[in-house]
Design an enzyme around this catalytic site. Sequence first.
Site, PDB file in Angstrom:
ATOM      1  N   HIS A  36      -5.781   0.672  10.970  1.00 56.69           N
ATOM      2  CA  HIS A  36      -5.392   0.410   9.582  1.00 56.69           C
ATOM      3  C   HIS A  36      -4.027  -0.261   9.490  1.00 56.69           C
ATOM      4  CE1 HIS A  36      -5.737   1.031   5.265  1.00 56.69           C
ATOM      5  NE2 HIS A  36      -4.513   1.540   5.243  1.00 56.69           N
TER       6      HIS A  36
ATOM      7  N   GLN B 190      -2.384  -4.948   0.314  1.00 57.47           N
ATOM      8  CA  GLN B 190      -2.618  -4.239   1.567  1.00 57.47           C
ATOM      9  C   GLN B 190      -2.968  -2.786   1.273  1.00 57.47           C
ATOM     10  OE1 GLN B 190      -0.288  -1.851   3.213  1.00 57.47           O
ATOM     11  NE2 GLN B 190      -1.652  -1.600   4.967  1.00 57.47           N
ATOM     12  N   SER B 191      -4.089  -2.296   1.852  1.00 61.78           N
ATOM     13  CA  SER B 191      -4.525  -0.912   1.709  1.00 61.78           C
ATOM     14  C   SER B 191      -4.712  -0.573   0.227  1.00 61.78           C
ATOM     15  CB  SER B 191      -3.520   0.016   2.391  1.00 61.78           C
ATOM     16  OG  SER B 191      -3.991   1.336   2.430  1.00 61.78           O
ATOM     17  N   ALA B 192      -4.006   0.444  -0.289  1.00 63.88           N
ATOM     18  CA  ALA B 192      -4.112   0.776  -1.705  1.00 63.88           C
ATOM     19  C   ALA B 192      -3.669  -0.397  -2.577  1.00 63.88           C
ATOM     20  CB  ALA B 192      -3.274   2.013  -2.014  1.00 63.88           C
TER      21      ALA B 192
ATOM     22  N   ASP C   1     -10.388   0.886  11.999  1.00 62.76           N
ATOM     23  CA  ASP C   1      -9.654   1.453  10.879  1.00 62.76           C
ATOM     24  C   ASP C   1     -10.323   2.760  10.466  1.00 62.76           C
ATOM     25  OD1 ASP C   1      -8.399   2.069   8.490  1.00 62.76           O
ATOM     26  OD2 ASP C   1      -8.286  -0.010   7.827  1.00 62.76           O
TER      27      ASP C   1
ATOM     28  N   GLY D 278       0.817  -1.211   0.000  1.00 62.03           N
ATOM     29  CA  GLY D 278       0.000   0.000   0.000  1.00 62.03           C
ATOM     30  C   GLY D 278       0.848   1.257   0.000  1.00 62.03           C
ATOM     31  N   GLY D 279       0.184   2.406   0.263  1.00 68.07           N
ATOM     32  CA  GLY D 279       0.871   3.686   0.268  1.00 68.07           C
ATOM     33  C   GLY D 279       0.031   4.807  -0.297  1.00 68.07           C
ATOM     34  N   ALA D 280      -1.315   4.696  -0.175  1.00 66.94           N
ATOM     35  CA  ALA D 280      -2.235   5.751  -0.619  1.00 66.94           C
ATOM     36  C   ALA D 280      -2.053   6.094  -2.084  1.00 66.94           C
ATOM     37  CB  ALA D 280      -2.083   7.002   0.256  1.00 66.94           C
TER      38      ALA D 280
END
Length: 511
Positions: free
Chosen positions: A452, A317-319, A420, A246-248
Amino acid sequence: MQGPRVSVLVAESPLPVRRPPEHRRTGTVVRLRALAGGGLGAGRSVVLTRWPAELLPGHKKLSLSQLCTGSDQSIRTTEEPPPQESLLAAMKVELTARTSQTSKAGEETPPPSPSASAASPPAEDAPLLPDAGVRRRPACGRFSQRSGSFRREVSRAAAETFLLTRLTLILLRYLGIGYRWIRQFLALCCYTLLLMPGFIQVVYYYFFSSQVHRSVVYGDQPRNRLDLYIPTSTTGLKPVVAFVTGGAWIIGYKGWGALLGRRLAERGIIVACIDYRNFPQGTIGDMVEDASQGIAFVCKNIASYGGDPSRIYLVGQSAGAHIAACALLNQAIRECGEEDTSSWSVSQLKAYFGISGGYNLLNLVDHFHRRGLYRSIFLSIMEGEESLQKFSPQVMIMQSSARSAVPLLPRIILFHGTSDYSIPSVESQAFIDALQQQGAKADLFLYEGKTHTDLFLQDPLRGGRDKMLEEIASVIHSEDPDNSAQHLVVPVARRLVPEFMLKLAGKVSPF
């Protein structure tokens, strides 16, 4: 009877050839002339292996007949291309001499067999002239190779630093002056400082562990690299995880998966952390394309690293969970149509694991705006408001054009923390409901009170048992054909960060 034969090979070298003071300009040929005049004797021949003239400037002007002084001596030349592994401009001379001896009965001793010649080491210390000293170069060559490698590393680091600086300035121009993102950035700095004791240990493992193969190239773009985490055990083929971090969509980097890669490698699983272009270097279409290309590379080449091509699992994960889900659905849709699917197939993946992901961008635009990822930037990342549906997996599977692709999907397992605030857990719940309505195999694991980053960072840094990693490993090893994983002794992960620092990090976390 023909006499002994001397072969002279002119090859490249990382160091310039030393020449006698009186023959500075004639270079290598002086050695050949000295050799020919130094006792070849009658009946001997010299074989000069000649390369193209542009590699031996000036030598073409010399007469080959000058190399011979005996009455029966002869010179034969051959044309050969230079070896591919030699890249430097200088030259060296390697001389291999083969002499024959006669036995007491007057019979000539047979030459050595080809196998014996192949087994002998290269003539790095072969004499240049009869009864002369030897020439030693290996240490100098290794030093030159190290120097060249160091220069390449420095050059690559400088290029990446320049690129990162330029992209940062572009991003700051997008962000402008806003208190939300500045507040989030300062919180991120405090969060990083509190977890620094663990990060230092993970960074040391990442750069110095022999289990990590960094920056394996999988495509033509600058960010088309992946890191491989190889288990210490080499018995049998290992299951494989293709991980998209991830990392937005802005600060993603393959190195963020070092902790996950280490923990799964300890459980006998190969992990490939796929890097991809971030914004503003690329938009969401580029990110999905890079992820798909990285998955294709893993499917095609992981066997050469000890991985089992029939047991590959996709994790995001995430983004990265959003990007991986888009790549998975796009590939399934292509396989239902007439488009080319030669790169990889959905059937090659055994399961998809999504960690704290967002799967309906239409519901997240305003939420991200309040969190500091402004609407204008987010829409630029997603290629405009009209593309939000195109890159929303939850919306995609409800469309009639994609319903036929749902049965092709592997088992889908989502993980989310109920606390989250970056991406609410209802995102995973809604995606699971939509998948199950379409008949897909999908499961959801909710972790009470987890934020998160708890599942991905704080829990692994805390050491001891990690419920999410154990769940992932149990699903992967449950399909082990020989059940060898049942005998795998997994060391208890030690704590990397004190508990009070983890709790403080949780309170200041921008996530």
